[in-house]
Design a protein around this motif. Structure first.
Motif: not given
Length: 285
Positions: A229-245
């Motif tokens: 879902x996120x990568x449809x809008x945002x290009x996720x880059x190496x080292x990026x962090x996702x707090x999953x909830x």
């Protein structure tokens, strides 16, 4: 495989007490810091997997550990991603992508810290599984999402509720980005280390009293679904962090409400990874 940030240098753990300095062990090919390792993650993993078993030559001291992703270009955080937490927060369970907000990079810290509580605020706890991106992700389907994850870590989405909820519209990013409000650690664990990376126990306690406990299989949107879902809008880059909830049990959802106090100790954990330890002091502003 477990990779730590020791005094700003990437270290490949050989045990809980020792590891190999990546830059030295690779004769300068990788490192010395973790952000540069993430930029060449596939090659690093191939090198590390082929590395002969060896005793660690660097002592692991918890006080010297920093975040396993200390300088992500993007920190994405997910709200209302557990049904019971949505309920305790007074919201319906999201049917499309849950709320997405950011924690600013300057809030990131290592696993064992002393955090200053903003004066006049109500600081809450939110234990979370953190995913660190290892491969650029744009329009990635969920079935391929784990291939883009470098590994998993433990995170605390500390949240100051007064500033977060003040004003005509909530200020999630500011209320969750005071100094030290994003501890991550104690290290990164690669996805292959887990029998099922989609089903891990997580929880936290205050001075030994358990306040949160759940399993990541209870996430409304799993890590792969979030990346899709996120990568449809945002290009996720190496080292990026996702707090999953975070699961249910936060202070805001209790009756009566309860928030962190100076002198208390917060321990947060995720199965198969480790724990964070935060103590608190009161600020003068």
């Amino acid at each position: 495989m477990r990779i730590a940030n020791l005094d700003g240098r990437a270290v490949l753990l050989t045990s809980d007490e020792a590891g190999l300095d990546v830059h030295a062990a690779s004769a300068g090919r990788f490192g010395p810091d973790l952000p540069s390792v993430y930029k060449d993650w596939a090659a690093f993993m191939a090198w590390a997997e082929a590395l002969p078993q060896a005793a660690g030559d660097v002592a692991i001291e918890r006080a010297r550990l920093g975040s396993p992703s200390p300088e992500p270009r993007q920190v994405l955080a997910i709200g209302l991603n557990y049904s019971e937490h949505a309920k305790e927060s007074g919201f319906e369970q999201p049917e499309t992508l849950p709320p997405v907000f950011t924690k600013f990079v300057t809030s990131i810290s290592g696993p064992d810290t002393t955090v200053t509580l903003p004066a006049g605020g109500n600081t809450d706890w939110e234990v979370e599984l953190v995913a660190v991106i290892g491969k650029t992700a744009s329009n990635v389907p969920a079935a391929q999402a784990w291939e883009h994850v470098a590994g998993l870590s433990v995170g605390q989405d500390l949240s100051e509720r007064v500033s977060q909820l003040a004003g005509p519209a909530p200020q999630f990013g500011l209320g969750k980005s005071f100094a030290g409000f994003a501890p991550i650690g104690p290290w990164l664990v690669t996805v292959d280390e887990f029998a099922d990376p989609d089903d891990l126990e997580l929880g936290c306690s205050i001075d030994g009293e358990q306040v949160q406990k759940a399993r990541t299989s209870e996430l409304i949107f799993s890590v792969p679904q979030l990346i899709e879902a996120l990568s449809k809008t945002v290009t996720l880059l190496p080292g990026d962090v996702i707090f999953t909830g975070t699961p249910a049990g936060v202070g805001l959802g209790r009756s009566p409400q309860r928030f962190l106090r100076a002198g208390e100790n917060l321990v947060s954990w995720v199965e198969g990874i480790g724990d964070l330890n935060q103590s608190f002091v009161m600020g003068d502003r």
